[in-house]
Design an enzyme around this catalytic site. Structure first.
Site, PDB file in Angstrom:
ATOM      1  N   ASP A 210       0.834  -1.195   0.000  1.00  0.00           N
ATOM      2  CA  ASP A 210       0.000   0.000   0.000  1.00  0.00           C
ATOM      3  C   ASP A 210       0.874   1.252   0.000  1.00  0.00           C
ATOM      4  O   ASP A 210       1.847   1.340   0.751  1.00  0.00           O
ATOM      5  CB  ASP A 210      -0.853  -0.048   1.282  1.00  0.00           C
ATOM      6  CG  ASP A 210      -1.934   1.003   1.311  1.00  0.00           C
ATOM      7  OD1 ASP A 210      -2.811   0.962   0.448  1.00  0.00           O
ATOM      8  OD2 ASP A 210      -1.892   1.871   2.203  1.00  0.00           O
ATOM      9  N   GLU A 271      14.971 -15.274  -0.119  1.00  0.00           N
ATOM     10  CA  GLU A 271      15.442 -16.294   0.823  1.00  0.00           C
ATOM     11  C   GLU A 271      14.405 -17.422   0.932  1.00  0.00           C
ATOM     12  O   GLU A 271      14.754 -18.595   0.925  1.00  0.00           O
ATOM     13  CB  GLU A 271      15.620 -15.581   2.170  1.00  0.00           C
ATOM     14  CG  GLU A 271      16.171 -16.390   3.283  1.00  0.00           C
ATOM     15  CD  GLU A 271      16.012 -15.606   4.605  1.00  0.00           C
ATOM     16  OE1 GLU A 271      16.371 -14.398   4.663  1.00  0.00           O
ATOM     17  OE2 GLU A 271      15.492 -16.208   5.563  1.00  0.00           O
TER      18      GLU A 271
HETATM   19  C1  GLC Z   1      -4.212   3.027  -0.637  1.00  0.00           C
HETATM   20  C2  GLC Z   1      -5.432   2.147  -0.501  1.00  0.00           C
HETATM   21  C3  GLC Z   1      -6.577   3.005  -0.059  1.00  0.00           C
HETATM   22  C4  GLC Z   1      -6.226   3.583   1.307  1.00  0.00           C
HETATM   23  C5  GLC Z   1      -4.919   4.344   1.251  1.00  0.00           C
HETATM   24  C6  GLC Z   1      -4.384   4.640   2.623  1.00  0.00           C
HETATM   25  O1  GLC Z   1      -4.336   3.971  -1.632  1.00  0.00           O
HETATM   26  O2  GLC Z   1      -5.686   1.475  -1.697  1.00  0.00           O
HETATM   27  O3  GLC Z   1      -7.780   2.317   0.000  1.00  0.00           O
HETATM   28  O4  GLC Z   1      -7.252   4.451   1.722  1.00  0.00           O
HETATM   29  O5  GLC Z   1      -3.918   3.611   0.601  1.00  0.00           O
HETATM   30  O6  GLC Z   1      -3.901   3.477   3.233  1.00  0.00           O
END
Ligand code: GLC
Length: 549
Positions: A210, A271
């Protein structure tokens, strides 16, 4: 793992995998509380196997107060009771692997929840303490520090800083309940290595990372330079709207040091692969400014893949699609990576709606999907697109997206409405019993349930099943085959890959079909006056390419 499945075995399984995104709150509810969960997903894995995908990416199911529906993690090493238990996660992995499906989990390293013990300890500690040094606490500007430390804005609207009771400010590029970690602090990197190993030991096949471009900020946290009239902002989808990628000054994103983090993680994954020959992957969610900056995340010693948002951001136009195909292939070639393609996810407006909605929007969505599935590399699908679901206009009283609360814009809830499985009325078998799901499902979805579409050969579900089967049959062995003969003519895009010729009609008029057996089409074809085969507007087709002379 089903080793007899040629698509699934082999170290490079991910290079041409089709991965299905499960937004866990909204896929299937196992316990009848109106919120999707891990047991609900496990029970429906057979549906995904039959659909014909290779892997499942599951959005965060870790302990979380759900301020951003799981993208605010309070404990990375446990499952939130809303979604189940660690034992449920183990069972899910076991069942998925038995069905030949890989499992990718969602790692949220840019920020934690404000309820994470680290942040709670930080709030309870003095300015300057080691507890605070895991986050980005700073003194404010102005005589009494009453102004934020810099001019950065949150992706979800408003300032990226919140003042805490001891008078300092902390940085949050998203919601104030999602404080950003300081990745220059070694504690942070060490903890995340532990998190990776924890889930790898349980058997996951990879991680979707993310906000992968956000972890490291420019040292000094200076102001963002803004051109006259330019609003502070970010390269990310804002409140469900698309932002154009423009070149701008972004001291909060895409800093060179972020790549060291992924080099370390790649060593960890390699690994594990060295032990049993089973490659685990990292895929970046990185809203960077150009195909070249995206490619930096997939250099050979970093991640395996990065989402290619330029396909998703392109309008429905043969020229635009051709440009994205060429740009993407050139960029990933620079670093020897393989491309990815995606049209929808839980942050953006569903693609039938983006393409204008209604019958035409759906026809275009199916056509763009069929085209995408013929391209080299891997494809990502988002739950519900195989049902042709459109963006839902969620009533304000049901909206839950933090960006709605911070901006007053509709937000992303409309792409997150729970999947309709069967039945004539909500909750459409989303869970046992009659509990209504956490966002209401529209009444007209009764004709769009999995059950309603399963036996209808013209349904979007039947089309997805055919398209995914055709990909395996006709392109399964074509991993290394390049795109050739890419042409744009009279509003139509065509290219060849292996034994398949693809034609996508983005124009207003039908176009004649070249010779070749029709392998799969996104909708009905038509005939011209002399019986010539025609591809109507907003449609795509795969033809068996004539053998090379
Ligand atoms: C990313 C995720 C989204 C979230 C953001 C903050 O863009 O896909 O849904 O709100 O990160 O974590």
């Amino acid at each position: 793992m089903a080793e007899n499945d040629p698509h699934q075995s082999g170290a490079d399984w991910w290079r041409d995998a089709v991965t299905y995104e499960v937004y866990v709150r909204s896929f299937a509810d196992g316990n009848g509380d109106g919120v999707g969960d891990l047991p609900g997903l496990t029970a429906r894995l057979g549906y995904l196997r039959d659909l014909g995908v290779d892997a499942v990416w599951i959005t965060p199911f870790f302990t979380s107060p759900q301020a951003d529906h799981g993208y605010d993690v309070a404990d990375y090493l446990d499952v939130d009771p809303l979604f189940g238990t660690l034992a449920d996660a183990d069972e899910l992995l076991e069942r998925a692997h038995a069905l030949g499906l890989r499992v990718i989990v969602d790692l949220v390293p840019n920020h934690t929840s404000s309820q994470h013990p680290w942040f709670q300890e930080a709030l309870a500690s003095e300015p300057g303490s080691p507890q605070r040094a895991r986050y980005l606490f700073r003194d404010g500007r102005g005589p009494d520090g009453e102004l934020p430390p810099n001019n950065w804005h949150s992706v979800f609207g408003g300032p990226a800083w919140t003042r805490e009771p001891r008078g300092q400010w902390y940085l949050h590029l998203f919601d104030s309940a999602q404080p950003d970690l300081d990745w220059r602090n070694p504690d942070v990197g060490d903890h995340f290595e532990e998190v990776l190993r924890f889930w790898l030991d349980r058997g996951v096949d990879g991680f979707r990372i993310d906000v992968a471009h956000g972890l490291v900020k420019e040292e000094g946290l200076r102001d963002q330079l803004l051109a006259a009239g330019e609003q502070p902002g970010s390269a990310a989808p804002v409140a469900g709207a698309m932002v154009e990628r423009t070149m701008r000054d972004e001291p909060m994103w895409d800093q060179p040091e972020v790549h060291d983090v992924y080099r370390r993680w790649r060593r960890v994954l390699d690994e594990y692969a060295a032990r049993d020959g089973r490659e685990r992957i990292l895929i970046a969610e990185a809203w960077t400014q150009s195909p070249e900056s995206m490619a930096r995340f997939v250099r050979p010693d970093e991640m395996h893949q990065a989402f290619n948002f330029s396909w998703l951001l392109a309008p429905f136009s043969a020229e635009a699609f051709a440009e994205v195909i060429t740009g993407t292939l050139t960029a990933v070639d620079l670093v020897g990576a393989s491309p990815t393609w995606v049209l929808s996810n839980h942050d953006v407006i569903r693609h039938p709606t983006r393409y204008g909605g209604g019958e035409r929007g759906l026809a275009r969505a199916r056509a763009a999907t069929l085209t995408m599935l013929a391209l080299p590399g891997s494809a990502y699908l988002y739950q519900g697109e195989e049902l042709g679901l459109e963006q839902v206009d969620v009533a304000p009283e049901h909206r839950q997206d933090p960006s709605w609360f911070r901006t007053g814009l509709p937000g992303r809830d409309g792409s997150r409405v729970p999947v309709p499985w069967a039945g004539a009325a909500a909750p459409y078998d989303f869970g046992p019993g009659q509990a209504q799901p956490w966002i209401p499902q529209p009444a007209h979805w009764r004709t769009l349930t999995v059950a309603a579409q399963s036996d209808d050969p013209d349904s979007t579900l039947a089309f997805y099943r055919r398209a995914l089967a055709a990909r395996r049959t006709h392109l399964g062995a074509a991993s290394g085959e390049p795109v050739t003969d890419l042409t744009v003519d009279a509003g139509a895009l065509s290219f060849r890959r292996g034994q398949v010729t693809v034609l996508l009609n983005c124009g207003e008029e039908p176009v004649p079909l070249p010779p070749g057996e029709v392998l799969v089409a996104s909708g009905p074809l038509s005939r011209g006056p002399q019986g010539t085969r025609l591809l109507p507007a907003d449609r795509a087709v795969w033809l068996a390419a004539p053998a090379a002379r």
